[in-house]
Write an enzyme that holds these catalytic residues in place. Structure first.
Site, mmCIF file in Angstrom:
data_model
loop_
_atom_site.group_PDB
_atom_site.id
_atom_site.type_symbol
_atom_site.label_atom_id
_atom_site.label_comp_id
_atom_site.label_asym_id
_atom_site.label_seq_id
_atom_site.Cartn_x
_atom_site.Cartn_y
_atom_site.Cartn_z
ATOM 1 N N TYR A 151 0.765 -1.174 -0.037
ATOM 2 C CA TYR A 151 -0.011 -0.084 0.083
ATOM 3 C C TYR A 151 0.877 1.212 0.023
ATOM 4 O O TYR A 151 1.647 1.595 0.774
ATOM 5 C CB TYR A 151 -0.874 0.147 1.239
ATOM 6 C CG TYR A 151 -1.961 -1.016 1.235
ATOM 7 C CD1 TYR A 151 -2.294 -1.949 0.077
ATOM 8 C CD2 TYR A 151 -2.500 -1.445 2.477
ATOM 9 C CE1 TYR A 151 -3.432 -2.800 0.086
ATOM 10 C CE2 TYR A 151 -3.420 -2.465 2.439
ATOM 11 C CZ TYR A 151 -3.853 -3.219 1.469
ATOM 12 O OH TYR A 151 -4.687 -4.102 1.338
ATOM 13 N N PHE A 166 -13.498 -4.654 1.440
ATOM 14 C CA PHE A 166 -14.682 -4.040 0.842
ATOM 15 C C PHE A 166 -15.921 -4.165 1.733
ATOM 16 O O PHE A 166 -16.866 -4.407 0.932
ATOM 17 C CB PHE A 166 -14.800 -4.272 -0.572
ATOM 18 C CG PHE A 166 -13.640 -3.947 -1.665
ATOM 19 C CD1 PHE A 166 -12.773 -2.864 -1.304
ATOM 20 C CD2 PHE A 166 -13.436 -4.510 -2.784
ATOM 21 C CE1 PHE A 166 -11.772 -2.580 -1.979
ATOM 22 C CE2 PHE A 166 -12.448 -4.516 -3.732
ATOM 23 C CZ PHE A 166 -11.388 -3.372 -3.297
ATOM 24 N N PRO A 167 -15.816 -4.143 3.113
ATOM 25 C CA PRO A 167 -16.980 -4.331 3.774
ATOM 26 C C PRO A 167 -18.113 -3.054 3.452
ATOM 27 O O PRO A 167 -19.241 -3.600 3.350
ATOM 28 C CB PRO A 167 -16.552 -4.162 5.156
ATOM 29 C CG PRO A 167 -15.370 -3.253 5.115
ATOM 30 C CD PRO A 167 -14.625 -3.805 3.936
ATOM 31 N N LEU A 227 -30.140 0.384 -6.211
ATOM 32 C CA LEU A 227 -31.477 0.018 -5.572
ATOM 33 C C LEU A 227 -30.669 -0.762 -4.069
ATOM 34 O O LEU A 227 -31.397 -0.385 -3.087
ATOM 35 C CB LEU A 227 -31.703 -1.490 -6.317
ATOM 36 C CG LEU A 227 -33.118 -1.954 -5.880
ATOM 37 C CD1 LEU A 227 -34.206 -1.200 -5.861
ATOM 38 C CD2 LEU A 227 -33.443 -3.256 -6.900
ATOM 39 N N GLY A 245 -19.208 -0.908 -3.210
ATOM 40 C CA GLY A 245 -19.868 -1.401 -4.516
ATOM 41 C C GLY A 245 -21.324 -1.888 -4.182
ATOM 42 O O GLY A 245 -21.672 -3.047 -4.803
ATOM 43 N N PHE A 246 -22.240 -0.845 -3.727
ATOM 44 C CA PHE A 246 -23.624 -1.149 -3.627
ATOM 45 C C PHE A 246 -24.350 -0.604 -4.824
ATOM 46 O O PHE A 246 -24.011 0.436 -5.060
ATOM 47 C CB PHE A 246 -24.147 -0.614 -2.452
ATOM 48 C CG PHE A 246 -23.553 -1.123 -1.283
ATOM 49 C CD1 PHE A 246 -23.770 -2.640 -0.809
ATOM 50 C CD2 PHE A 246 -22.882 -0.588 -0.109
ATOM 51 C CE1 PHE A 246 -23.220 -3.195 0.226
ATOM 52 C CE2 PHE A 246 -22.314 -1.223 1.139
ATOM 53 C CZ PHE A 246 -22.515 -2.402 1.168
HETATM 54 N N1 LIG Z 1 -6.731 -8.581 0.692
HETATM 55 C C1 LIG Z 1 -7.010 -7.777 -0.257
HETATM 56 O O1 LIG Z 1 -7.207 -8.228 -1.498
HETATM 57 C C2 LIG Z 1 -7.609 -6.489 0.037
HETATM 58 C C3 LIG Z 1 -8.177 -5.483 -0.943
HETATM 59 C C4 LIG Z 1 -8.864 -4.476 -0.720
HETATM 60 C C5 LIG Z 1 -8.798 -4.032 0.746
HETATM 61 N N2 LIG Z 1 -8.171 -4.716 1.619
HETATM 62 C C6 LIG Z 1 -7.814 -4.047 3.187
HETATM 63 O O2 LIG Z 1 -9.288 -4.190 3.519
HETATM 64 C C7 LIG Z 1 -9.623 -2.912 4.152
HETATM 65 C C8 LIG Z 1 -10.961 -2.295 3.916
HETATM 66 O O3 LIG Z 1 -11.168 -2.147 2.499
HETATM 67 P P1 LIG Z 1 -11.246 -0.831 1.659
HETATM 68 O O4 LIG Z 1 -10.929 0.383 2.623
HETATM 69 O O5 LIG Z 1 -10.607 -0.916 0.267
HETATM 70 O O6 LIG Z 1 -13.036 -0.652 1.483
HETATM 71 P P2 LIG Z 1 -14.112 -0.335 2.418
HETATM 72 O O7 LIG Z 1 -13.792 -0.250 3.898
HETATM 73 O O8 LIG Z 1 -15.217 -1.143 1.854
HETATM 74 O O9 LIG Z 1 -14.353 1.310 1.947
HETATM 75 C C9 LIG Z 1 -13.433 2.128 2.186
HETATM 76 C C10 LIG Z 1 -14.303 3.278 1.243
HETATM 77 O O10 LIG Z 1 -15.578 3.940 1.932
HETATM 78 C C11 LIG Z 1 -15.128 5.206 2.314
HETATM 79 N N3 LIG Z 1 -15.763 5.373 3.864
HETATM 80 C C12 LIG Z 1 -15.383 4.668 4.903
HETATM 81 N N4 LIG Z 1 -16.238 4.993 5.777
HETATM 82 C C13 LIG Z 1 -17.239 5.641 5.546
HETATM 83 C C14 LIG Z 1 -18.349 6.277 5.948
HETATM 84 N N5 LIG Z 1 -18.593 6.227 7.461
HETATM 85 N N6 LIG Z 1 -18.922 7.220 5.368
HETATM 86 C C15 LIG Z 1 -18.847 7.308 3.865
HETATM 87 N N7 LIG Z 1 -17.885 6.764 3.259
HETATM 88 C C16 LIG Z 1 -16.692 6.040 4.100
HETATM 89 C C17 LIG Z 1 -13.972 5.698 2.320
HETATM 90 O O11 LIG Z 1 -13.511 6.857 2.184
HETATM 91 P P3 LIG Z 1 -12.899 8.061 3.080
HETATM 92 O O12 LIG Z 1 -11.549 7.662 3.274
HETATM 93 O O13 LIG Z 1 -13.413 9.049 2.780
HETATM 94 O O14 LIG Z 1 -13.786 7.598 4.400
HETATM 95 C C18 LIG Z 1 -13.304 4.677 1.465
HETATM 96 O O15 LIG Z 1 -13.596 5.178 -0.052
HETATM 97 C C19 LIG Z 1 -8.425 -2.100 3.544
HETATM 98 O O16 LIG Z 1 -8.119 -0.962 4.347
HETATM 99 C C20 LIG Z 1 -7.441 -3.159 3.434
HETATM 100 O O17 LIG Z 1 -6.776 -3.076 4.638
HETATM 101 C C21 LIG Z 1 -7.588 -6.011 1.464
#
Ligand SMILES: NC(=O)c1ccc[n+]([C@@H]2O[C@H](COP(=O)([O-])OP(=O)(O)OC[C@H]3O[C@@H](n4cnc5c(N)ncnc54)[C@H](OP(=O)(O)O)[C@@H]3O)[C@@H](O)[C@H]2O)c1
Length: 290
Positions: A63, A213-214, A221, A217-218
């Protein structure tokens, strides 16, 4: 301050961690490449996470590259003794920010050393082997060769526990014949339910499942169902999405990513959100609308 203890705990390697953690990927620059837009704000998010009781942070040296690990070290070292930092290896970044496989024994060994150096650790608590046969989702193929390299690094004392990421159930079964697997990190959320059966199998075996990605991708709908439910509960859609994951299975550990202290607090407050069976029924509609 939110009470993240309310979400309960689960075993991750040799620690029991709170089920609400933090994913550090969003702290790097745009496209998870280069430095953050605001260095001090990134440090503040990490410090706030720990201040709120987070004891599980997900990261990787790819990262940035190197960026999130160095931020974690700057913000948090010397680390609280109960903090579990989970990292991952198996990829590298192209000069254009692309995500490339890095599975040779040399690349995997170097990645472990890079994580150790940039995090300022002598042993990595948990290392996920991130499978890259298909960057965007699990694809079949033997993981024996790279996992054997990681198991050897574990034997040398550089890695305490091993996890797998972006894997199929066949690969997890193969992996468990080679090394003890303490966690699996795949894409999963309210709308993306491909691992439903796998999660239940892992729960039975006491293995943590950590969805990436918790919040992501919604479709419109799905978002509107989430928003309706959230409005009714006096919560935000993101809190509902996280609370649903907490209810889904006891072995799910959350690592929502954010670069904002406000979003971090909002996400951690999901620990206090209770979803009734009626609400759970309504949310099933989100998956159906996929
Ligand atoms: N193993 C793998 O292949 C893999 C792949 C991807 C990710 N990961 C890990 O999984 C973790 C989570 O995934 P992710 O960060 O990509 O996706 P995510 O947690 O599903 O979503 C993050 C996105 O949502 C926004 N967000 C977060 N909280 C919010 C809220 N309360 N209201 C509105 N928007 C919000 C963030 O923007 P803001 O910054 O503006 O809040 C960011 O754009 C990563 O940090 C990483 O450590 C692992």
């Amino acid at each position: 301050m939110s009470n993240i203890q309310q979400a309960g705990t689960f075993t991750l390697g040799s620690h029991t961690v709170k089920r609400l953690g933090y994913g550090a990927m969003q702290l790097a620059g745009p496209g998870v490449f280069g430095p953050p837009r605001d260095h001090d704000a990134a440090l503040a998010v990490l410090r706030e996470a720990v201040a709120q009781g987070v004891d599980h942070i997900d990261t990787s040296d790819f990262y940035g590259p190197h960026v999130t690990n160095r931020l974690i070290r700057q913000a948090l070292a010397p680390y609280p003794k109960d903090l579990v930092i989970v990292t991952k290896i198996g990829a590298r970044r192209g000069t254009d920010g692309s995500w490339l496989p890095a599975f040779s024994p040399e690349a995997l060994t170097q990645a472990v050393h890079d994580n150790l150096g940039n995090l300022g650790l002598e042993v990595l608590d948990v290392v996920n082997l991130r499978i890259m046969f298909d960057t965007h989702g699990p694809a079949e193929g033997s993981i024996e060769a790279p996992l054997t390299v990681l198991a050897e690094l574990q034997r040398k004392g550089l890695v305490r526990h091993i996890g797998l990421s972006n894997v199929t159930s066949t690969q997890i079964a193969e992996g468990r014949r080679i090394a003890e697997i303490v966690c699996v990190q795949n894409q999963y959320n309210l709308a993306h339910r491909g691992d439903d059966a796998l999660i239940d199998d892992l729960a039975r075996d006491g293995i943590a499942y950590v969805p990436f990605f918790p919040l992501g991708g919604f479709n419109p709908l799905q978002s509107s169902t989430l928003s309706d439910v959230a409005q009714h509960l006096g919560a935000t859609p993101m809190q509902v999405a996280l609370a649903w994951l907490l209810r889904r299975a006891p072995n799910i550990l959350l690592i929502p990513g954010t670069s904002s202290v406000g979003h971090l607090r909002e996400n951690l407050s999901a620990a206090e959100l209770e979803l009734s069976d009626d609400v759970l029924g309504e949310l099933e509609g989100v998956a159906m609308a996929a």
